[in-house]
Design a protein around this motif. Structure first.
Motif, PDB file in Angstrom:
ATOM      1  N   SER A   1       0.853  -1.187   0.000  1.00  0.00           N
ATOM      2  CA  SER A   1       0.000   0.000   0.000  1.00  0.00           C
ATOM      3  C   SER A   1       0.888   1.236   0.000  1.00  0.00           C
ATOM      4  O   SER A   1       1.960   1.238   0.603  1.00  0.00           O
ATOM      5  N   VAL A   2       0.433   2.275  -0.695  1.00  0.00           N
ATOM      6  CA  VAL A   2       1.208   3.502  -0.802  1.00  0.00           C
ATOM      7  C   VAL A   2       0.294   4.685  -0.518  1.00  0.00           C
ATOM      8  O   VAL A   2      -0.765   4.841  -1.144  1.00  0.00           O
ATOM      9  N   ALA A   3       0.690   5.506   0.438  1.00  0.00           N
ATOM     10  CA  ALA A   3      -0.003   6.766   0.722  1.00  0.00           C
ATOM     11  C   ALA A   3       0.908   7.904   0.268  1.00  0.00           C
ATOM     12  O   ALA A   3       2.122   7.844   0.462  1.00  0.00           O
ATOM     13  N   ALA A   4       0.322   8.925  -0.344  1.00  0.00           N
ATOM     14  CA  ALA A   4       1.160  10.017  -0.853  1.00  0.00           C
ATOM     15  C   ALA A   4       0.376  11.316  -0.914  1.00  0.00           C
ATOM     16  O   ALA A   4      -0.818  11.329  -1.233  1.00  0.00           O
ATOM     17  N   VAL A   5       1.071  12.385  -0.609  1.00  0.00           N
ATOM     18  CA  VAL A   5       0.570  13.747  -0.806  1.00  0.00           C
ATOM     19  C   VAL A   5       1.733  14.581  -1.312  1.00  0.00           C
ATOM     20  O   VAL A   5       2.770  14.685  -0.633  1.00  0.00           O
ATOM     21  N   GLY A   6       1.589  15.134  -2.485  1.00  0.00           N
ATOM     22  CA  GLY A   6       2.669  15.936  -3.041  1.00  0.00           C
ATOM     23  C   GLY A   6       3.939  15.132  -3.175  1.00  0.00           C
ATOM     24  O   GLY A   6       3.965  14.068  -3.794  1.00  0.00           O
ATOM     25  N   LYS A   7       5.007  15.617  -2.548  1.00  0.00           N
ATOM     26  CA  LYS A   7       6.303  14.942  -2.644  1.00  0.00           C
ATOM     27  C   LYS A   7       6.590  14.032  -1.452  1.00  0.00           C
ATOM     28  O   LYS A   7       7.714  13.571  -1.280  1.00  0.00           O
ATOM     29  N   THR A   8       5.560  13.763  -0.646  1.00  0.00           N
ATOM     30  CA  THR A   8       5.731  12.911   0.523  1.00  0.00           C
ATOM     31  C   THR A   8       4.990  11.603   0.318  1.00  0.00           C
ATOM     32  O   THR A   8       3.817  11.607  -0.070  1.00  0.00           O
ATOM     33  N   TRP A   9       5.685  10.489   0.572  1.00  0.00           N
ATOM     34  CA  TRP A   9       5.044   9.186   0.383  1.00  0.00           C
ATOM     35  C   TRP A   9       5.409   8.221   1.503  1.00  0.00           C
ATOM     36  O   TRP A   9       6.439   8.348   2.155  1.00  0.00           O
ATOM     37  N   LEU A  10       4.521   7.265   1.721  1.00  0.00           N
ATOM     38  CA  LEU A  10       4.708   6.236   2.738  1.00  0.00           C
ATOM     39  C   LEU A  10       4.251   4.903   2.132  1.00  0.00           C
ATOM     40  O   LEU A  10       3.131   4.799   1.624  1.00  0.00           O
ATOM     41  N   ARG A  11       5.120   3.902   2.183  1.00  0.00           N
ATOM     42  CA  ARG A  11       4.812   2.591   1.607  1.00  0.00           C
ATOM     43  C   ARG A  11       4.848   1.543   2.704  1.00  0.00           C
ATOM     44  O   ARG A  11       5.727   1.558   3.573  1.00  0.00           O
ATOM     45  N   THR A  12       3.901   0.602   2.659  1.00  0.00           N
ATOM     46  CA  THR A  12       3.804  -0.452   3.660  1.00  0.00           C
ATOM     47  C   THR A  12       3.695  -1.815   2.983  1.00  0.00           C
ATOM     48  O   THR A  12       2.903  -1.991   2.065  1.00  0.00           O
ATOM     49  N   LEU A  13       4.501  -2.764   3.449  1.00  0.00           N
ATOM     50  CA  LEU A  13       4.427  -4.146   2.996  1.00  0.00           C
ATOM     51  C   LEU A  13       4.265  -5.033   4.220  1.00  0.00           C
ATOM     52  O   LEU A  13       5.115  -5.013   5.117  1.00  0.00           O
ATOM     53  N   SER A  14       3.197  -5.797   4.263  1.00  0.00           N
ATOM     54  CA  SER A  14       2.907  -6.600   5.446  1.00  0.00           C
ATOM     55  C   SER A  14       2.781  -8.073   5.091  1.00  0.00           C
ATOM     56  O   SER A  14       2.550  -8.434   3.930  1.00  0.00           O
ATOM     57  N   ALA A  15       2.916  -8.937   6.100  1.00  0.00           N
ATOM     58  CA  ALA A  15       2.767 -10.373   5.875  1.00  0.00           C
ATOM     59  C   ALA A  15       2.590 -11.101   7.194  1.00  0.00           C
ATOM     60  O   ALA A  15       3.156 -10.705   8.218  1.00  0.00           O
ATOM     61  N   VAL A  16       1.806 -12.162   7.140  1.00  0.00           N
ATOM     62  CA  VAL A  16       1.712 -13.130   8.230  1.00  0.00           C
ATOM     63  C   VAL A  16       2.140 -14.464   7.633  1.00  0.00           C
ATOM     64  O   VAL A  16       1.325 -15.196   7.065  1.00  0.00           O
ATOM     65  N   PRO A  17       3.438 -14.794   7.692  1.00  0.00           N
ATOM     66  CA  PRO A  17       3.919 -16.034   7.073  1.00  0.00           C
ATOM     67  C   PRO A  17       3.251 -17.267   7.669  1.00  0.00           C
ATOM     68  O   PRO A  17       2.974 -17.323   8.863  1.00  0.00           O
ATOM     69  N   VAL A  18       3.006 -18.242   6.829  1.00  0.00           N
ATOM     70  CA  VAL A  18       2.442 -19.504   7.288  1.00  0.00           C
ATOM     71  C   VAL A  18       3.508 -20.250   8.089  1.00  0.00           C
ATOM     72  O   VAL A  18       4.584 -20.551   7.582  1.00  0.00           O
ATOM     73  N   GLY A  19       3.230 -20.504   9.370  1.00  0.00           N
ATOM     74  CA  GLY A  19       4.141 -21.308  10.171  1.00  0.00           C
ATOM     75  C   GLY A  19       5.256 -20.556  10.864  1.00  0.00           C
ATOM     76  O   GLY A  19       5.965 -21.127  11.689  1.00  0.00           O
ATOM     77  N   GLY A  20       5.467 -19.285  10.555  1.00  0.00           N
ATOM     78  CA  GLY A  20       6.542 -18.549  11.198  1.00  0.00           C
ATOM     79  C   GLY A  20       6.161 -18.103  12.599  1.00  0.00           C
ATOM     80  O   GLY A  20       4.985 -18.050  12.963  1.00  0.00           O
ATOM     81  N   ARG A  21       7.167 -17.784  13.410  1.00  0.00           N
ATOM     82  CA  ARG A  21       6.879 -17.278  14.751  1.00  0.00           C
ATOM     83  C   ARG A  21       6.460 -15.815  14.699  1.00  0.00           C
ATOM     84  O   ARG A  21       5.596 -15.374  15.462  1.00  0.00           O
ATOM     85  N   TYR A  22       7.082 -15.052  13.805  1.00  0.00           N
ATOM     86  CA  TYR A  22       6.835 -13.612  13.756  1.00  0.00           C
ATOM     87  C   TYR A  22       5.995 -13.224  12.545  1.00  0.00           C
ATOM     88  O   TYR A  22       6.018 -13.891  11.508  1.00  0.00           O
ATOM     89  N   TYR A  23       5.279 -12.152  12.701  1.00  0.00           N
ATOM     90  CA  TYR A  23       4.533 -11.539  11.598  1.00  0.00           C
ATOM     91  C   TYR A  23       4.695 -10.032  11.735  1.00  0.00           C
ATOM     92  O   TYR A  23       5.114  -9.534  12.780  1.00  0.00           O
ATOM     93  N   GLY A  24       4.416  -9.291  10.680  1.00  0.00           N
ATOM     94  CA  GLY A  24       4.605  -7.855  10.809  1.00  0.00           C
ATOM     95  C   GLY A  24       4.566  -7.112   9.503  1.00  0.00           C
ATOM     96  O   GLY A  24       3.950  -7.562   8.532  1.00  0.00           O
ATOM     97  N   ALA A  25       5.255  -5.971   9.489  1.00  0.00           N
ATOM     98  CA  ALA A  25       5.204  -5.097   8.316  1.00  0.00           C
ATOM     99  C   ALA A  25       6.478  -4.279   8.207  1.00  0.00           C
ATOM    100  O   ALA A  25       7.121  -3.958   9.218  1.00  0.00           O
ATOM    101  N   LYS A  26       6.815  -3.966   6.976  1.00  0.00           N
ATOM    102  CA  LYS A  26       7.893  -3.010   6.712  1.00  0.00           C
ATOM    103  C   LYS A  26       7.261  -1.698   6.281  1.00  0.00           C
ATOM    104  O   LYS A  26       6.390  -1.680   5.409  1.00  0.00           O
TER     105      LYS A  26
END
Length: 334
Positions: free
Chosen positions: A45-70
């Protein structure tokens, strides 16, 4: 005695110290060998206004201990614009935030490790001559990742700046003990190569790789066209490829400049394009047996970030290299 739930921080220096190419490649192959529900690894997902932007990549891996987002962001209108990356890892065992990982190096690690994981299944299992188009960090990491899954007989690199390609070749020979050299054109680099790595966007967003440069049975890795405005490979390369494996299938086919250009050129590629899960699960073995030219195309995904960040956090904890943060997030019962 109360139990501390303070998260830890993993710096880029620590990530570099604990990272291992073969371990990351194997972890990604294992992650993609499982059936992955679509909601487990959604599109970015990407949020943006003018020259400012924020990108998010998330995941809940199958079987992993951790889940989260960059999360990464930039204010391009600031006095000194730059991008910072933060990976937030939640712990399935505690339902709490376990760690914050600097994602700057992790992004390069996971991109190259994912390419090598795919290449290990796509490319014929024999020594290979590698052509590299690009001499930046992504290209450098990819050579080291590819060297973890294939014996390299020679690395030939092209980038527009002679000094950069010479330094790149020298570093490859020093670090990997592989003969390497820089050349004056992309076509010269690609000539006779078994594996072709495209890891550089062109000036003016023009293609840097054409199909008539490729030898029969070449395998291509293309990572530089991730949004509609970016170009890396010519449409003729898409036409020539007998099988195309994508890390994020719909995003690659519908949202990258290379594939949009191929579609505009009238090239039908959907029926020969497949997911990483199909590759890793063995479903493509018959098709691979018949394919001469094979390509892996990547835009990057949250699953890769979380799988590699989990490895790094785990190894950093084992070696006592994390920074314990003097904070604790409020946890609301649900």
């Amino acid at each position: 005695m109360s139990i501390s739930h303070s998260p830890v921080f993993v710096s880029s220096d620590t990530a570099r110290a604990v990272f291992d190419w073969k371990e990351a490649i194997q972890a990604l192959q294992a992650a993609y060998s499982q059936s992955i529900p679509p909601q487990s690894t959604p599109a970015r997902s990407v949020a943006a206004v003018g020259k400012t932007w924020l990108r998010t990549l998330s995941a809940v891996p199958v079987g992993g201990r951790y889940y989260g987002a960059k999360v990464m962001g930039a204010a391009m209108g600031s006095a000194k614009p730059g991008v910072e990356y933060a990976i937030v890892l939640f712990d399935r065992d505690t339902s709490r935030i376990a760690g914050l990982v600097d994602g700057a190096l992790v992004t390069g690690f996971r991109t190259a490790a994912t390419s090598a994981a795919a290449l290990d299944r796509l490319a014929p299992p024999r020594p290979a001559r590698l052509a590299v188009l690009g001499s930046g960090l992504e290209a450098s990491m990819h050579v080291r990742a590819i060297a973890s899954v294939r014996e390299l007989t020679e690395v030939v690199v092209f980038s527009p700046t002679p000094e950069k390609r010479a330094a790149f070749a020298e570093a490859v020979t020093h670090d990997l003990g592989v003969q390497a050299r820089g050349v004056a054109s992309g076509q010269e680099a690609v000539d006779g190569a078994d594996i072709v790595l495209c890891a550089a966007r062109s000036r003016g967003e023009l293609p840097i790789l054409y199909s008539d440069w490729l030898k029969p049975e070449a395998t291509i890795v293309s990572i530089g066209s991730t949004v509609p405005s970016q170009r890396e490979i010519d449409a003729s390369v898409v036409a020539r490829s007998d099988i195309i494996v994508c890390d994020m299938l719909e995003e690659v086919l519908e949202e990258t400049g290379d594939m949009l250009a191929a579609k505009e050129a009238g090239i039908n590629f959907h029926d020969k394009s497949f997911s990483m899960v199909e590759l890793m699960s063995g479903k493509l073995e018959d098709k691979l047996g018949r394919a001469r030219t094979r390509m892996f195309k990547s835009v990057g995904g949250g699953l890769q970030d979380i799988v590699v960040a989990e490895l790094i956090l785990t190894r950093a904890l084992e070696r006592g290299l994390v920074t314990h943060l003097p904070i604790e997030f409020e946890n609301k019962s649900i």
